[in-house]
Design a protein around this motif. Structure first.
Motif, PDB file in Angstrom:
ATOM      1  N   TYR A 143       6.592  -7.003  -3.371  1.00 53.62           N
ATOM      2  CA  TYR A 143       5.400  -6.286  -3.807  1.00 53.62           C
ATOM      3  C   TYR A 143       5.528  -5.956  -5.299  1.00 53.62           C
ATOM      4  CZ  TYR A 143       4.375  -5.501   1.150  1.00 53.62           C
ATOM      5  OH  TYR A 143       4.096  -5.670   2.487  1.00 53.62           O
TER       6      TYR A 143
ATOM      7  N   GLN B 187       4.256  -3.114  -8.041  1.00 55.59           N
ATOM      8  CA  GLN B 187       3.645  -1.796  -8.144  1.00 55.59           C
ATOM      9  C   GLN B 187       3.447  -1.452  -9.618  1.00 55.59           C
ATOM     10  OE1 GLN B 187       5.833   1.497  -6.432  1.00 55.59           O
ATOM     11  NE2 GLN B 187       4.040   2.837  -6.413  1.00 55.59           N
TER      12      GLN B 187
ATOM     13  N   GLY C  47       0.946   3.964 -11.537  1.00 52.26           N
ATOM     14  CA  GLY C  47      -0.194   4.700 -11.000  1.00 52.26           C
ATOM     15  C   GLY C  47      -0.947   4.005  -9.890  1.00 52.26           C
ATOM     16  N   GLN C  48      -0.400   2.912  -9.393  1.00 51.00           N
ATOM     17  CA  GLN C  48      -1.065   2.149  -8.340  1.00 51.00           C
ATOM     18  C   GLN C  48      -0.176   2.038  -7.106  1.00 51.00           C
ATOM     19  OE1 GLN C  48      -4.242   0.894  -8.799  1.00 51.00           O
ATOM     20  NE2 GLN C  48      -4.172   1.953 -10.779  1.00 51.00           N
ATOM     21  N   GLY C  49      -0.795   1.643  -6.003  1.00 48.15           N
ATOM     22  CA  GLY C  49      -0.016   1.327  -4.828  1.00 48.15           C
ATOM     23  C   GLY C  49       0.567  -0.071  -4.930  1.00 48.15           C
ATOM     24  N   PRO C  50       1.599  -0.362  -4.175  1.00 45.34           N
ATOM     25  CA  PRO C  50       2.195  -1.702  -4.197  1.00 45.34           C
ATOM     26  C   PRO C  50       1.188  -2.769  -3.768  1.00 45.34           C
ATOM     27  CG  PRO C  50       3.679  -0.125  -3.147  1.00 45.34           C
ATOM     28  CD  PRO C  50       2.369   0.566  -3.316  1.00 45.34           C
TER      29      PRO C  50
ATOM     30  N   PHE D 190       0.902  -6.779  -2.438  1.00 44.15           N
ATOM     31  CA  PHE D 190       1.683  -7.829  -1.781  1.00 44.15           C
ATOM     32  C   PHE D 190       1.699  -9.097  -2.618  1.00 44.15           C
ATOM     33  CE2 PHE D 190       3.500 -10.078   1.708  1.00 44.15           C
ATOM     34  CZ  PHE D 190       2.829 -11.282   1.834  1.00 44.15           C
TER      35      PHE D 190
ATOM     36  N   GLY E  38      -0.027 -13.276  -1.383  1.00 45.58           N
ATOM     37  CA  GLY E  38      -1.138 -12.465  -1.882  1.00 45.58           C
ATOM     38  C   GLY E  38      -1.819 -13.152  -3.043  1.00 45.58           C
TER      39      GLY E  38
ATOM     40  N   LEU F 199       6.929  -2.206 -11.396  1.00 48.40           N
ATOM     41  CA  LEU F 199       8.069  -2.036 -10.499  1.00 48.40           C
ATOM     42  C   LEU F 199       7.932  -3.091  -9.406  1.00 48.40           C
ATOM     43  CD1 LEU F 199      10.528  -0.213  -9.723  1.00 48.40           C
ATOM     44  CD2 LEU F 199       8.943   1.035  -8.241  1.00 48.40           C
TER      45      LEU F 199
ATOM     46  N   PHE G 154      11.909  -0.554   2.408  1.00 44.08           N
ATOM     47  CA  PHE G 154      11.892  -0.909   0.993  1.00 44.08           C
ATOM     48  C   PHE G 154      13.200  -0.621   0.269  1.00 44.08           C
ATOM     49  CE2 PHE G 154       7.536  -2.129   0.024  1.00 44.08           C
ATOM     50  CZ  PHE G 154       6.899  -1.782   1.194  1.00 44.08           C
TER      51      PHE G 154
ATOM     52  N   PRO H  49      15.031  -0.037  -3.709  1.00 46.61           N
ATOM     53  CA  PRO H  49      14.734   0.878  -4.814  1.00 46.61           C
ATOM     54  C   PRO H  49      13.854   0.278  -5.905  1.00 46.61           C
ATOM     55  CG  PRO H  49      16.968   0.072  -4.977  1.00 46.61           C
ATOM     56  CD  PRO H  49      16.446  -0.438  -3.680  1.00 46.61           C
TER      57      PRO H  49
ATOM     58  N   HIS I 102      13.390   5.434  -3.615  1.00 50.20           N
ATOM     59  CA  HIS I 102      12.586   4.320  -3.155  1.00 50.20           C
ATOM     60  C   HIS I 102      11.580   4.753  -2.088  1.00 50.20           C
ATOM     61  CE1 HIS I 102      16.031   4.530  -0.397  1.00 50.20           C
ATOM     62  NE2 HIS I 102      15.212   4.053   0.510  1.00 50.20           N
TER      63      HIS I 102
ATOM     64  N   GLY J 103      -2.883   2.029  -0.149  1.00 51.01           N
ATOM     65  CA  GLY J 103      -3.824   2.793  -0.945  1.00 51.01           C
ATOM     66  C   GLY J 103      -3.230   3.054  -2.324  1.00 51.01           C
TER      67      GLY J 103
END
Lengths: 115, 112
Positions: free
Chosen positions: A35, A37, A40-43, A45, A58, A88, A106, A108, B43, B103
């Motif tokens: 993933y 990231q 400021g966002q979600g991971p 895919f 994805g 990340l 997940f 680190p 994590h 999200g």
């Protein structure tokens, strides 16, 4: 039980370079998902590997590629780095590839900065 | 298209206050739902998950979530937050593709 590990922790590259990130899956897991990231966002895919084959992808361009090895560890390769690739990068391992009841654990992450 | 929406982007609470973080999803088939937490410098960790059965799911550290199918929601709750709950919280859905859709996350700041 060993958890998911990733290396390196941090990495700085310049535009146009190539990078390889590594992930070791949790003991007993045969599936690795990657993933991205952004801050400021979600991971998001990128792709999943199961038994050394890509098992879903994805919305990422072909310059994002991966490998899975017989011991289920995995690499994420990114060619022709762009500034927007700064993020990340998370690796997750699991045991039920492609199934909706899969639970992903997940690592680190590797913080990639592209200058 | 599958998507997850978290309404609260930044929440500030005092210790002992109650917490509810909203999560709505969009997916046409059977869904499995997750809440992950990312403590500062650590994590992503699984807080809880819902696959089937009792729609009220209990997770670690006193967290729970309720799946309401008619509202396409999976809100996270905790009766009394602690300073150590300061973290970023992510709701995620998994369909039959094996990929998690996350999200945008909610940053929770708990003041001592």
């Amino acid at each position: 039980e060993t958890g998911v590990t990733q290396s390196p922790t941090h990495l700085i590259k310049t535009r146009g370079q190539q990078v390889t990130l590594r992930c070791s899956s949790q003991s007993g897991h045969n599936t690795v998902s990657w993933y991205q990231q952004a801050l400021g966002q979600g991971p998001q895919f990128i792709f999943q590997y199961y038994r050394e084959e890509e098992n879903g992808r994805g919305n990422f361009p072909p310059r994002f590629s991966g490998l899975q090895f017989p011991n289920y560890s995995s690499e994420l390769n990114v060619n022709a780095l762009e500034l927007d690739d700064s993020a990340l990068y998370l690796c997750a391992s699991s045991a039920l590839a492609g199934m909706s009841t899969d639970t992903q654990y997940f690592g680190p992450g590797t913080r990639l900065t592209v200058l | 298209a599958q998507s997850v929406s978290q309404h609260n982007h930044h929440v500030i609470l005092s210790e002992a206050a109650s917490l509810e973080l909203g999560c709505n999803y969009s997916y046409g088939g059977t869904v499995n739902l997750f809440w992950y937490v990312q403590y500062p410098g650590q994590h992503l960790q699984l807080l809880l998950k819902y696959f089937s059965g009792d729609p009220l799911v209990k997770g670690i550290k006193g967290f729970e979530a309720e799946f309401i199918k008619s509202k396409f929601s999976f809100n996270l709750r905790k009766p009394s937050v602690q300073w150590s709950d300061t973290a970023e919280y992510f709701c995620a859905v998994m369909g039959n593709t094996g990929k998690l859709i996350f999200g945008q996350g909610t940053t929770l700041q708990v003041k001592p």
